[in-house]
Design a protein around this motif. Structure first.
Motif, short mmCIF file in Angstrom:
data_model
loop_
_atom_site.label_atom_id
_atom_site.label_comp_id
_atom_site.label_asym_id
_atom_site.label_seq_id
_atom_site.Cartn_x
_atom_site.Cartn_y
_atom_site.Cartn_z
N MET A 180 -28.73 10.83 -15.65
CA MET A 180 -29.20 9.70 -14.86
C MET A 180 -28.42 9.58 -13.55
N PHE A 181 -27.12 9.86 -13.61
CA PHE A 181 -26.28 9.80 -12.41
C PHE A 181 -26.76 10.79 -11.35
N ASP A 272 -28.37 3.52 -19.62
CA ASP A 272 -27.93 4.71 -18.89
C ASP A 272 -27.79 4.43 -17.40
N TYR A 273 -28.65 3.58 -16.88
CA TYR A 273 -28.56 3.22 -15.46
C TYR A 273 -27.26 2.48 -15.16
N GLU A 274 -26.89 1.56 -16.03
CA GLU A 274 -25.64 0.81 -15.82
C GLU A 274 -24.43 1.73 -15.90
N GLU A 281 -19.40 3.96 -9.01
CA GLU A 281 -18.35 3.05 -8.53
C GLU A 281 -16.97 3.67 -8.73
N TYR A 282 -16.79 4.37 -9.83
CA TYR A 282 -15.49 5.02 -10.08
C TYR A 282 -15.23 6.13 -9.06
N ILE A 283 -16.25 6.94 -8.80
CA ILE A 283 -16.09 8.02 -7.82
C ILE A 283 -15.81 7.46 -6.43
N ASP A 284 -16.54 6.41 -6.06
CA ASP A 284 -16.30 5.78 -4.75
C ASP A 284 -14.90 5.20 -4.66
N PHE A 285 -14.44 4.64 -5.76
CA PHE A 285 -13.09 4.07 -5.77
C PHE A 285 -12.03 5.16 -5.58
#
Length: 291
Positions: A180-181, A272-274, A281-285
Motif C-alpha cells: 500500500m505504501f 493498511d492505509y493508516e 511520516e517516519y521516513i519524512d521524520f
C-alpha cells in the motif's frame, strides 16, 4: 396515561400483524445465513469456531441484528433490498479469509479472533446497504442521485475485496501495508515495475471494462429495486408509529453503525492505509531530522 395507552395499542396492533410463519422465516433465514458462514470458515480450517468468547458471541450478536432488522422492517432476507448487499457482503466473507490464509505472507495459524473484524464488517455492510435501500425507496426528488449514493457504498466494499483478491491472484501475496505504501507514494514506479509485469496490459483493460459494466448494471439494479419494485414485495398495513417500534428500529440501526465504526478501520484498505501513512511520516521524520 392516554399517550401510553395509545402507544400500547399501536405496538400490540403491530405485533398481532406479524404471523408465526413470518417469524419462523425471519429466524430460519438469519440462522441459515450464519450457518453458511460457519461451514465455510470450518472448511478453510479456521480455529476457534467453538469458543463462546469471540465466535459464539459474535454470531449471537449478528443473529440478533439480522433477525430484529427483518422483524422491524417486515422484510426477510429474500427481499430485493437485502439482495443489493449480497455481493459486497459475500465478497468480504469469502475473499478476505481465503486470501489471508492461502497467501505466502498470510496467516500461519488462522483463528477467528484474527478474522472477526472482516466478519463483523461484512455483517455491518449488509445491514447498512439494506437500510440505505429502505431510505432511498422513499425518495421522490433526486432518485438517480440517491441510487448513486447507495452504489458508492456497494462499490467501496466490493472493490476493496476485488483488489485484495486480484493482488493475490496475480502476485500470490496479499496486499499488505508495504504494498500500500508503494502504491500510494510511488504510484508510477509501482504500476510500471509491479502491476504491468504481473498483470499485463490486456488483463488490466479487461478488468477495467468489467468494472465499468459492473457499475452500470449495479446502478440499474439498485434503481429498479428501489423504484420499480414488484407488487409482491409491497406489503400494506405494516406502518407503525409506535415509539417502542421506532426505538427498536433506532437500536438496530445503531448496532449496524457500531459494527462499521468499530471494525472497518481494522480491515483492508483503511488499516493498511493508516499504516502506510505512518511509514511515510517516519521516513519524512528521518529525512528531515539532523543528526
Amino acid at each position: 396515561m392516554l399517550f401510553l395507552e395509545q402507544e400500547k395499542e399501536k405496538f400490540m396492533a403491530w405485533c398481532h400483524d406479524i404471523s408465526m410463519k413470518e417469524l419462523a422465516l425471519y429466524f430460519v433465514s438469519a440462522l441459515g445465513l450464519l450457518l453458511i458462514i460457519f461451514l465455510y470458515y470450518d472448511a478453510l480450517g479456521i480455529t476457534g469456531l467453538f469458543q463462546w468468547y469471540r465466535f459464539g458471541r459474535n454470531m449471537g450478536e449478528c443473529f440478533l441484528l439480522i433477525f430484529l432488522t427483518e422483524l422491524m422492517t417486515g422484510k426477510n432476507l429474500l427481499h430485493p433490498f437485502w439482495r443489493i448487499g449480497y455481493i459486497p457482503f459475500f465478497s468480504w466473507v469469502l475473499v478476505f479469509p481465503y486470501v489471508l490464509i492461502h497467501a505466502v505472507n498470510g496467516m500461519k495459524d488462522p483463528t477467528f479472533n484474527h478474522l472477526s473484524p472482516y466478519f463483523l464488517t461484512a455483517i455491518g455492510t449488509l445491514l447498512l446497504i439494506f437500510f440505505m435501500m429502505n431510505v432511498i425507496c422513499r425518495v421522490y426528488v433526486g432518485r438517480k442521485l440517491a441510487a448513486s449514493i447507495c452504489l458508492l457504498a456497494v462499490c467501496f466494499f466490493t472493490f476493496s475485496a476485488f483488489i485484495f483478491l486480484m493482488h493475490y491472484a496475480f502476485m500470490h501475496i496479499m496486499m499488505s501495508p508495504r504494498e500500500m505504501f508503494f502504491a500510494l507514494y510511488q504510484p508510477v514506479r509501482w504500476f510500471h515495475r509491479i502491476v504491468l509485469p504481473h498483470v499485463g496490459l490486456w488483463n488490466l483493460l479487461l478488468m477495467g471494462a468489467g468494472l465499468v459494466a459492473f457499475v452500470v448494471l449495479y446502478w440499474q439494479w439498485i434503481y429498479n429495486s428501489a423504484y420499480n419494485l414488484s407488487p409482491r414485495w409491497k406489503k400494506q398495513g405494516r406502518k407503525s408509529y409506535s415509539c417502542i417500534h421506532r426505538i427498536l428500529q433506532f437500536l438496530v440501526f445503531f448496532g449496524c453503525l457500531w459494527l462499521l465504526i468499530r471494525w472497518l478501520s481494522e480491515c483492508f484498505p483503511l488499516h493498511d492505509y493508516e499504516l502506510a501513512k505512518q511509514y511515510k511520516e517516519y521516513i519524512d521524520f528521518i529525512q528531515n531530522t539532523r543528526l
